[in-house]
Design a protein around this motif. Sequence first.
Motif, PDB file in Angstrom:
ATOM      1  N   HIS A   2      32.870  50.796  35.962  1.00  8.68           N
ATOM      2  CA  HIS A   2      34.065  50.025  35.583  1.00  8.68           C
ATOM      3  C   HIS A   2      34.056  48.718  36.352  1.00  8.68           C
ATOM      4  CE1 HIS A   2      38.539  49.154  36.026  1.00  8.68           C
ATOM      5  NE2 HIS A   2      38.278  48.988  34.744  1.00  8.68           N
ATOM      6  N   TRP A   3      34.054  47.621  35.605  1.00 11.30           N
ATOM      7  CA  TRP A   3      34.107  46.278  36.197  1.00 11.30           C
ATOM      8  C   TRP A   3      35.466  45.656  35.923  1.00 11.30           C
ATOM      9  CZ3 TRP A   3      30.536  44.814  39.464  1.00 11.30           C
ATOM     10  CH2 TRP A   3      29.245  45.349  39.364  1.00 11.30           C
ATOM     11  N   THR A   4      36.084  45.119  36.955  1.00 11.56           N
ATOM     12  CA  THR A   4      37.288  44.305  36.831  1.00 11.56           C
ATOM     13  C   THR A   4      37.342  43.396  38.048  1.00 11.56           C
ATOM     14  OG1 THR A   4      39.671  44.322  36.378  1.00 11.56           O
ATOM     15  CG2 THR A   4      38.871  45.915  37.990  1.00 11.56           C
ATOM     16  N   GLY A  15      39.492  44.946  32.344  1.00 14.05           N
ATOM     17  CA  GLY A  15      38.153  45.308  32.799  1.00 14.05           C
ATOM     18  C   GLY A  15      37.377  45.967  31.677  1.00 14.05           C
ATOM     19  N   VAL A  16      36.095  46.221  31.951  1.00 14.05           N
ATOM     20  CA  VAL A  16      35.235  46.896  30.987  1.00 14.05           C
ATOM     21  C   VAL A  16      34.630  48.133  31.634  1.00 14.05           C
ATOM     22  CG1 VAL A  16      34.724  44.890  29.547  1.00 14.05           C
ATOM     23  CG2 VAL A  16      33.307  45.347  31.563  1.00 14.05           C
ATOM     24  N   THR A  17      34.379  49.143  30.806  1.00 20.87           N
ATOM     25  CA  THR A  17      33.862  50.408  31.297  1.00 20.87           C
ATOM     26  C   THR A  17      32.813  50.968  30.344  1.00 20.87           C
ATOM     27  OG1 THR A  17      34.512  52.607  32.080  1.00 20.87           O
ATOM     28  CG2 THR A  17      35.755  51.707  30.229  1.00 20.87           C
ATOM     29  N   LYS A  18      31.855  51.694  30.914  1.00 23.32           N
ATOM     30  CA  LYS A  18      30.801  52.309  30.104  1.00 23.32           C
ATOM     31  C   LYS A  18      30.202  53.470  30.885  1.00 23.32           C
ATOM     32  CE  LYS A  18      26.578  51.054  27.526  1.00 23.32           C
ATOM     33  NZ  LYS A  18      25.708  49.910  27.150  1.00 23.32           N
ATOM     34  N   THR A  19      29.767  54.492  30.152  1.00 21.08           N
ATOM     35  CA  THR A  19      29.063  55.615  30.750  1.00 21.08           C
ATOM     36  C   THR A  19      27.592  55.530  30.363  1.00 21.08           C
ATOM     37  OG1 THR A  19      31.022  57.012  30.683  1.00 21.08           O
ATOM     38  CG2 THR A  19      28.909  58.138  30.909  1.00 21.08           C
ATOM     39  N   PHE A  20      26.723  55.632  31.359  1.00 20.11           N
ATOM     40  CA  PHE A  20      25.277  55.606  31.164  1.00 20.11           C
ATOM     41  C   PHE A  20      24.742  57.011  31.426  1.00 20.11           C
ATOM     42  CE2 PHE A  20      26.557  51.350  32.265  1.00 20.11           C
ATOM     43  CZ  PHE A  20      25.807  50.546  31.427  1.00 20.11           C
ATOM     44  N   PRO A  80      31.805  47.282  41.492  1.00 24.40           N
ATOM     45  CA  PRO A  80      32.465  48.091  40.482  1.00 24.40           C
ATOM     46  C   PRO A  80      33.034  49.370  41.080  1.00 24.40           C
ATOM     47  CG  PRO A  80      30.165  48.659  40.499  1.00 24.40           C
ATOM     48  CD  PRO A  80      30.372  47.580  41.554  1.00 24.40           C
ATOM     49  N   THR A  81      33.774  50.085  40.273  1.00 27.64           N
ATOM     50  CA  THR A  81      34.104  51.471  40.557  1.00 27.64           C
ATOM     51  C   THR A  81      33.076  52.281  39.786  1.00 27.64           C
ATOM     52  OG1 THR A  81      36.447  50.981  40.764  1.00 27.64           O
ATOM     53  CG2 THR A  81      35.853  53.275  40.314  1.00 27.64           C
ATOM     54  N   MET A  82      32.397  53.197  40.475  1.00 23.69           N
ATOM     55  CA  MET A  82      31.382  54.015  39.823  1.00 23.69           C
ATOM     56  C   MET A  82      31.655  55.483  40.113  1.00 23.69           C
ATOM     57  SD  MET A  82      27.816  51.905  40.387  1.00 23.69           S
ATOM     58  CE  MET A  82      27.987  51.544  42.137  1.00 23.69           C
ATOM     59  N   THR A  83      31.443  56.308  39.112  1.00 20.36           N
ATOM     60  CA  THR A  83      31.512  57.754  39.277  1.00 20.36           C
ATOM     61  C   THR A  83      30.169  58.315  38.842  1.00 20.36           C
ATOM     62  OG1 THR A  83      33.868  57.759  38.750  1.00 20.36           O
ATOM     63  CG2 THR A  83      32.716  59.871  38.601  1.00 20.36           C
ATOM     64  N   ILE A  84      29.501  59.012  39.754  1.00 15.53           N
ATOM     65  CA  ILE A  84      28.208  59.593  39.425  1.00 15.53           C
ATOM     66  C   ILE A  84      28.387  61.081  39.164  1.00 15.53           C
ATOM     67  CG2 ILE A  84      27.591  59.923  41.844  1.00 15.53           C
ATOM     68  CD1 ILE A  84      24.674  59.297  40.964  1.00 15.53           C
ATOM     69  N   ARG A  85      27.740  61.539  38.104  1.00 10.44           N
ATOM     70  CA  ARG A  85      27.735  62.957  37.750  1.00 10.44           C
ATOM     71  C   ARG A  85      26.280  63.418  37.732  1.00 10.44           C
ATOM     72  NH1 ARG A  85      31.679  60.707  34.609  1.00 10.44           N
ATOM     73  NH2 ARG A  85      33.761  61.510  34.949  1.00 10.44           N
ATOM     74  N   LEU A 110      39.955  40.107  33.676  1.00 10.14           N
ATOM     75  CA  LEU A 110      38.547  40.087  33.287  1.00 10.14           C
ATOM     76  C   LEU A 110      37.979  38.697  33.561  1.00 10.14           C
ATOM     77  CD1 LEU A 110      36.426  41.923  31.945  1.00 10.14           C
ATOM     78  CD2 LEU A 110      37.237  41.111  29.738  1.00 10.14           C
ATOM     79  N   THR A 111      36.797  38.642  34.178  1.00  6.71           N
ATOM     80  CA  THR A 111      36.184  37.349  34.516  1.00  6.71           C
ATOM     81  C   THR A 111      34.711  37.319  34.099  1.00  6.71           C
ATOM     82  OG1 THR A 111      35.394  38.003  36.715  1.00  6.71           O
ATOM     83  CG2 THR A 111      37.661  37.138  36.565  1.00  6.71           C
ATOM     84  N   HIS A 112      34.131  36.133  34.226  1.00  8.34           N
ATOM     85  CA  HIS A 112      32.707  35.963  33.936  1.00  8.34           C
ATOM     86  C   HIS A 112      31.859  36.850  34.846  1.00  8.34           C
ATOM     87  CE1 HIS A 112      33.230  33.212  37.330  1.00  8.34           C
ATOM     88  NE2 HIS A 112      31.936  33.343  37.525  1.00  8.34           N
ATOM     89  N   LYS A 113      32.349  37.150  36.059  1.00 14.14           N
ATOM     90  CA  LYS A 113      31.607  38.027  36.969  1.00 14.14           C
ATOM     91  C   LYS A 113      31.485  39.428  36.382  1.00 14.14           C
ATOM     92  CE  LYS A 113      34.356  37.151  40.452  1.00 14.14           C
ATOM     93  NZ  LYS A 113      34.978  37.136  41.788  1.00 14.14           N
ATOM     94  N   ASP A 114      32.556  39.919  35.777  1.00  9.75           N
ATOM     95  CA  ASP A 114      32.527  41.257  35.166  1.00  9.75           C
ATOM     96  C   ASP A 114      31.538  41.301  34.001  1.00  9.75           C
ATOM     97  OD1 ASP A 114      34.688  42.129  36.872  1.00  9.75           O
ATOM     98  OD2 ASP A 114      36.032  41.002  35.550  1.00  9.75           O
ATOM     99  N   ILE A 115      31.569  40.259  33.174  1.00  7.89           N
ATOM    100  CA  ILE A 115      30.677  40.175  32.019  1.00  7.89           C
ATOM    101  C   ILE A 115      29.221  40.133  32.489  1.00  7.89           C
ATOM    102  CG2 ILE A 115      30.019  38.782  30.004  1.00  7.89           C
ATOM    103  CD1 ILE A 115      32.871  39.963  29.759  1.00  7.89           C
ATOM    104  N   SER A 116      28.940  39.297  33.467  1.00  5.99           N
ATOM    105  CA  SER A 116      27.584  39.151  33.993  1.00  5.99           C
ATOM    106  C   SER A 116      27.078  40.464  34.590  1.00  5.99           C
ATOM    107  CB  SER A 116      27.569  38.041  35.051  1.00  5.99           C
ATOM    108  OG  SER A 116      26.319  37.985  35.683  1.00  5.99           O
ATOM    109  N   MET A 117      27.914  41.138  35.350  1.00  2.00           N
ATOM    110  CA  MET A 117      27.488  42.380  35.982  1.00  2.00           C
ATOM    111  C   MET A 117      27.344  43.510  34.956  1.00  2.00           C
ATOM    112  SD  MET A 117      26.721  41.642  39.035  1.00  2.00           S
ATOM    113  CE  MET A 117      26.527  43.270  39.757  1.00  2.00           C
TER     114      MET A 117
END
Length: 124
Positions: A82-84, A39-44, A70-75, A91-98
Amino acid sequence: MASSVPAPRFAEGEDPQQLGPDTETLQQQGWALDADGMGVTKTFHFKSYFKAVSFVNLIASESSTKKHHPTMTIRFGSVDVHWTTHHPRGLTHKDISMARHCDNGAGLLGAVESSQGLKCGPST
């Protein structure tokens, strides 16, 4: 001992020749592979809690449409995403697209660098 970066582990039926470069592009845009590479993860970061919540709602709306969540944690001033894909696992094209959708939405909502994001506690 150097920490090892996981290799992407694509779900069965996905095309690694296509998703490999797409995954690399995401990594150049601040996304990271999760610990198992599935999966891929990022903090915004945002300047207000309201914008962070609005970002979550933007993702939730598209997630509902695409039936991929996704799994999301809001602060206070940030959101971890986190997309998986759980079935088939990896990992799939859906994760990349989202993930791309998240980047676009964050831009529209005024995401900022970590140092500019809203922090909890007294302002200086």
